[in-house]
Design a protein around this motif. Structure first.
Motif, PDB file in Angstrom:
ATOM      1  N   ALA A  29      25.061-103.591  69.762  1.00 33.81           N
ATOM      2  CA  ALA A  29      24.322-104.068  68.583  1.00 33.81           C
ATOM      3  C   ALA A  29      23.561-105.315  68.992  1.00 33.81           C
ATOM      4  CB  ALA A  29      25.270-104.391  67.433  1.00 33.81           C
ATOM      5  N   THR A  30      22.827-105.876  68.050  1.00 30.10           N
ATOM      6  CA  THR A  30      22.221-107.188  68.247  1.00 30.10           C
ATOM      7  C   THR A  30      23.077-108.214  67.525  1.00 30.10           C
ATOM      8  OG1 THR A  30      19.976-106.313  68.449  1.00 30.10           O
ATOM      9  CG2 THR A  30      20.187-108.610  67.796  1.00 30.10           C
ATOM     10  N   TYR A  31      23.378-109.318  68.213  1.00 27.08           N
ATOM     11  CA  TYR A  31      24.244-110.362  67.658  1.00 27.08           C
ATOM     12  C   TYR A  31      23.386-111.578  67.322  1.00 27.08           C
ATOM     13  CZ  TYR A  31      28.131-107.429  68.811  1.00 27.08           C
ATOM     14  OH  TYR A  31      29.006-106.374  68.846  1.00 27.08           O
ATOM     15  N   LEU A  32      23.480-111.995  66.074  1.00 30.36           N
ATOM     16  CA  LEU A  32      22.647-113.070  65.547  1.00 30.36           C
ATOM     17  C   LEU A  32      23.495-114.308  65.278  1.00 30.36           C
ATOM     18  CD1 LEU A  32      20.940-110.654  63.084  1.00 30.36           C
ATOM     19  CD2 LEU A  32      19.639-111.912  64.786  1.00 30.36           C
ATOM     20  N   CYS A  33      23.081-115.412  65.872  1.00 30.26           N
ATOM     21  CA  CYS A  33      23.701-116.712  65.638  1.00 30.26           C
ATOM     22  C   CYS A  33      22.959-117.351  64.477  1.00 30.26           C
ATOM     23  CB  CYS A  33      23.576-117.538  66.909  1.00 30.26           C
ATOM     24  SG  CYS A  33      23.722-119.316  66.708  1.00 30.26           S
ATOM     25  N   VAL A  34      23.668-117.761  63.433  1.00 31.46           N
ATOM     26  CA  VAL A  34      22.986-118.180  62.211  1.00 31.46           C
ATOM     27  C   VAL A  34      23.563-119.491  61.678  1.00 31.46           C
ATOM     28  CG1 VAL A  34      22.246-117.447  59.925  1.00 31.46           C
ATOM     29  CG2 VAL A  34      22.696-115.724  61.687  1.00 31.46           C
ATOM     30  N   PRO A  35      22.888-120.596  61.910  1.00 25.00           N
ATOM     31  CA  PRO A  35      23.319-121.843  61.257  1.00 25.00           C
ATOM     32  C   PRO A  35      22.922-121.823  59.790  1.00 25.00           C
ATOM     33  CG  PRO A  35      21.842-122.251  63.137  1.00 25.00           C
ATOM     34  CD  PRO A  35      21.774-120.792  62.818  1.00 25.00           C
ATOM     35  N   ARG A  36      23.711-122.491  58.989  1.00 23.38           N
ATOM     36  CA  ARG A  36      23.350-122.647  57.591  1.00 23.38           C
ATOM     37  C   ARG A  36      22.567-123.941  57.464  1.00 23.38           C
ATOM     38  NH1 ARG A  36      26.674-125.463  53.772  1.00 23.38           N
ATOM     39  NH2 ARG A  36      25.581-125.517  51.784  1.00 23.38           N
ATOM     40  N   GLY A  37      21.382-123.834  56.872  1.00 25.74           N
ATOM     41  CA  GLY A  37      20.540-125.005  56.683  1.00 25.74           C
ATOM     42  C   GLY A  37      20.769-125.623  55.324  1.00 25.74           C
ATOM     43  N   ASP A  38      19.705-126.149  54.757  1.00 26.32           N
ATOM     44  CA  ASP A  38      19.798-126.780  53.437  1.00 26.32           C
ATOM     45  C   ASP A  38      20.287-125.793  52.401  1.00 26.32           C
ATOM     46  OD1 ASP A  38      16.676-128.498  54.076  1.00 26.32           O
ATOM     47  OD2 ASP A  38      18.728-128.959  54.682  1.00 26.32           O
ATOM     48  N   THR A  39      21.164-126.212  51.530  1.00 29.98           N
ATOM     49  CA  THR A  39      21.835-125.358  50.540  1.00 29.98           C
ATOM     50  C   THR A  39      22.324-124.091  51.250  1.00 29.98           C
ATOM     51  OG1 THR A  39      19.773-124.316  49.780  1.00 29.98           O
ATOM     52  CG2 THR A  39      20.526-126.282  48.616  1.00 29.98           C
ATOM     53  N   ASP A  40      21.950-122.933  50.810  1.00 27.50           N
ATOM     54  CA  ASP A  40      22.470-121.698  51.394  1.00 27.50           C
ATOM     55  C   ASP A  40      21.504-121.028  52.353  1.00 27.50           C
ATOM     56  OD1 ASP A  40      24.371-120.350  48.581  1.00 27.50           O
ATOM     57  OD2 ASP A  40      24.690-122.033  49.931  1.00 27.50           O
ATOM     58  N   LYS A  41      20.421-121.682  52.675  1.00 20.35           N
ATOM     59  CA  LYS A  41      19.424-121.047  53.529  1.00 20.35           C
ATOM     60  C   LYS A  41      20.007-120.745  54.899  1.00 20.35           C
ATOM     61  CE  LYS A  41      15.026-122.217  55.739  1.00 20.35           C
ATOM     62  NZ  LYS A  41      13.983-123.257  55.851  1.00 20.35           N
ATOM     63  N   LEU A  42      19.900-119.506  55.342  1.00 25.84           N
ATOM     64  CA  LEU A  42      20.346-119.120  56.679  1.00 25.84           C
ATOM     65  C   LEU A  42      19.146-119.076  57.608  1.00 25.84           C
ATOM     66  CD1 LEU A  42      22.877-116.232  55.961  1.00 25.84           C
ATOM     67  CD2 LEU A  42      23.322-118.680  56.222  1.00 25.84           C
ATOM     68  N   ILE A  43      19.349-119.581  58.810  1.00 22.47           N
ATOM     69  CA  ILE A  43      18.273-119.648  59.793  1.00 22.47           C
ATOM     70  C   ILE A  43      18.587-118.665  60.909  1.00 22.47           C
ATOM     71  CG2 ILE A  43      16.994-121.167  61.323  1.00 22.47           C
ATOM     72  CD1 ILE A  43      18.251-123.484  59.547  1.00 22.47           C
ATOM     73  N   PHE A  44      17.785-117.634  61.013  1.00 21.08           N
ATOM     74  CA  PHE A  44      18.008-116.592  62.002  1.00 21.08           C
ATOM     75  C   PHE A  44      17.077-116.769  63.192  1.00 21.08           C
ATOM     76  CE2 PHE A  44      20.780-113.443  60.010  1.00 21.08           C
ATOM     77  CZ  PHE A  44      20.737-113.803  58.681  1.00 21.08           C
ATOM     78  N   GLY A  45      17.643-116.497  64.386  1.00 21.76           N
ATOM     79  CA  GLY A  45      16.798-116.338  65.558  1.00 21.76           C
ATOM     80  C   GLY A  45      16.544-114.852  65.732  1.00 21.76           C
ATOM     81  N   THR A  46      16.143-114.467  66.915  1.00 23.29           N
ATOM     82  CA  THR A  46      15.864-113.056  67.171  1.00 23.29           C
ATOM     83  C   THR A  46      17.103-112.312  67.663  1.00 23.29           C
ATOM     84  OG1 THR A  46      15.076-113.624  69.371  1.00 23.29           O
ATOM     85  CG2 THR A  46      13.422-113.399  67.637  1.00 23.29           C
ATOM     86  N   GLY A  47      18.183-113.034  67.979  1.00 21.52           N
ATOM     87  CA  GLY A  47      19.424-112.376  68.351  1.00 21.52           C
ATOM     88  C   GLY A  47      19.511-111.993  69.813  1.00 21.52           C
ATOM     89  N   THR A  48      20.710-111.575  70.208  1.00 18.15           N
ATOM     90  CA  THR A  48      20.989-111.107  71.567  1.00 18.15           C
ATOM     91  C   THR A  48      21.436-109.658  71.494  1.00 18.15           C
ATOM     92  OG1 THR A  48      21.682-113.303  72.325  1.00 18.15           O
ATOM     93  CG2 THR A  48      22.441-111.393  73.597  1.00 18.15           C
ATOM     94  N   ARG A  49      20.773-108.821  72.277  1.00 19.22           N
ATOM     95  CA  ARG A  49      21.111-107.395  72.246  1.00 19.22           C
ATOM     96  C   ARG A  49      22.196-107.088  73.269  1.00 19.22           C
ATOM     97  NH1 ARG A  49      18.623-102.373  73.758  1.00 19.22           N
ATOM     98  NH2 ARG A  49      16.933-103.415  74.846  1.00 19.22           N
ATOM     99  N   LEU A  50      23.238-106.394  72.819  1.00 20.71           N
ATOM    100  CA  LEU A  50      24.333-105.969  73.688  1.00 20.71           C
ATOM    101  C   LEU A  50      24.364-104.448  73.753  1.00 20.71           C
ATOM    102  CD1 LEU A  50      27.012-106.416  75.280  1.00 20.71           C
ATOM    103  CD2 LEU A  50      28.196-106.317  73.075  1.00 20.71           C
ATOM    104  N   GLN A  51      24.457-103.936  74.979  1.00 16.29           N
ATOM    105  CA  GLN A  51      24.621-102.502  75.184  1.00 16.29           C
ATOM    106  C   GLN A  51      25.863-102.301  76.034  1.00 16.29           C
ATOM    107  OE1 GLN A  51      22.531 -99.935  73.892  1.00 16.29           O
ATOM    108  NE2 GLN A  51      24.318 -98.768  74.543  1.00 16.29           N
ATOM    109  N   VAL A  52      26.865-101.622  75.470  1.00 14.38           N
ATOM    110  CA  VAL A  52      28.094-101.324  76.196  1.00 14.38           C
ATOM    111  C   VAL A  52      28.010 -99.879  76.668  1.00 14.38           C
ATOM    112  CG1 VAL A  52      30.607-101.235  76.090  1.00 14.38           C
ATOM    113  CG2 VAL A  52      29.369-102.941  74.733  1.00 14.38           C
ATOM    114  N   PHE A  53      28.217 -99.657  77.966  1.00 17.11           N
ATOM    115  CA  PHE A  53      28.125 -98.301  78.494  1.00 17.11           C
ATOM    116  C   PHE A  53      29.494 -97.813  78.971  1.00 17.11           C
ATOM    117  CE2 PHE A  53      28.245 -99.587  82.917  1.00 17.11           C
ATOM    118  CZ  PHE A  53      27.662-100.854  82.924  1.00 17.11           C
ATOM    119  N   PRO A  54      29.669 -96.483  79.004  1.00 14.33           N
ATOM    120  CA  PRO A  54      30.993 -95.908  79.369  1.00 14.33           C
ATOM    121  C   PRO A  54      31.323 -96.184  80.823  1.00 14.33           C
ATOM    122  CG  PRO A  54      29.592 -94.276  78.285  1.00 14.33           C
ATOM    123  CD  PRO A  54      28.731 -95.457  78.557  1.00 14.33           C
TER     124      PRO A  54
END
Lengths: 113, 109
Positions: free
Chosen positions: B84-109
């Motif tokens: 999946a893509t994993y998103l690190c999200v700090p909470r800013g002013d009040t409830d505003k969430l700040i998203f980056g573009t995330g890190t994509r993880l691929q797990v293979f067999p």
């Protein structure tokens, strides 16, 4: 326990038209936030509603407006649609006090042609 | 400086591996942090909340370093379903969430 619901799932509009998207928050939540997610990007904050008032707004033009109803559900309206408005629109609900954890609905995928 | 910076990846790891994602944030006033996972064309799902120095939930461990404005997510014993893509999200002013573009993880067999 019903989670966050959004309607419609998909929508196709033409440039210049107007669109309304709907969101019902998770049971027990009173705050609704709207986000726009373009392909390959993270969600971008549009605005947040609490107690039927817009509490905070992101960097989006006035063409984007919203409303919250007494039952905490919310609408997002976009006027004069542009091709660049094509995106996944996400609604997230949270409690106005406490942990501030936000839970997202499945989103509405808007395509503007 | 971007509000949230993450290595976009993709991180390609075999099943059973341990993988770590890093995230830096610019707002030193951020008090709460969240990790979300997002599957392709789906909504973000809350994975973990971090309010103090860290949090652990099963195979997932988050560590927060406020001095360096840095937060990490460690996944042990990776499963195929962790892809999946994993998103690190700090909470800013009040409830505003700040998203980056995330890190994509691929797990293979």
């Amino acid at each position: 326990d019903a989670g966050v619901t959004q309607s419609p799932t998909h929508l196709i509009k033409t440039r210049g038209q107007q669109v309304t998207l709907r969101c019902s928050p998770k049971s027990g939540h009173d705050t609704v936030s709207w986000y726009q997610q373009a392909l390959g990007q993270g969600p971008q904050f549009i605005f947040q509603y609490y107690e039927e008032e817009e509490r905070q707004r992101g960097n989006f033009p006035d063409r984007f407006s919203g409303h919250q109803f007494p039952n905490y559900s919310s609408e997002l309206n976009v006027n004069a649609l542009l091709l660049g408005d094509s995106a996944l629109y996400l609604c997230a609900s949270s409690s106005g006090t406490g942990t501030y954890e936000q839970y997202f609905g499945p989103g509405t995928r808007l395509t503007v042609t | 400086r971007k509000e949230v910076e993450q290595d976009p990846g993709p991180f390609n790891v075999p099943e059973g591996a341990t993988v770590a994602f890093n995230c830096t944030y610019s707002n030193s006033a951020s008090q709460s942090f969240f990790w979300y996972r997002q599957d392709c064309r789906k909504e973000p799902k809350l994975l973990m909340s971090v309010y103090s120095s860290g949090n652990e939930d099963g195979r997932f461990t988050a560590q927060l370093n406020r001095a360096s404005q840095y937060i990490s997510l460690l996944i042990r014993d990776s499963k195929l379903s962790d892809s999946a893509t994993y998103l690190c999200v700090p909470r800013g002013d009040t409830d505003k969430l700040i998203f980056g573009t995330g890190t994509r993880l691929q797990v293979f067999p």
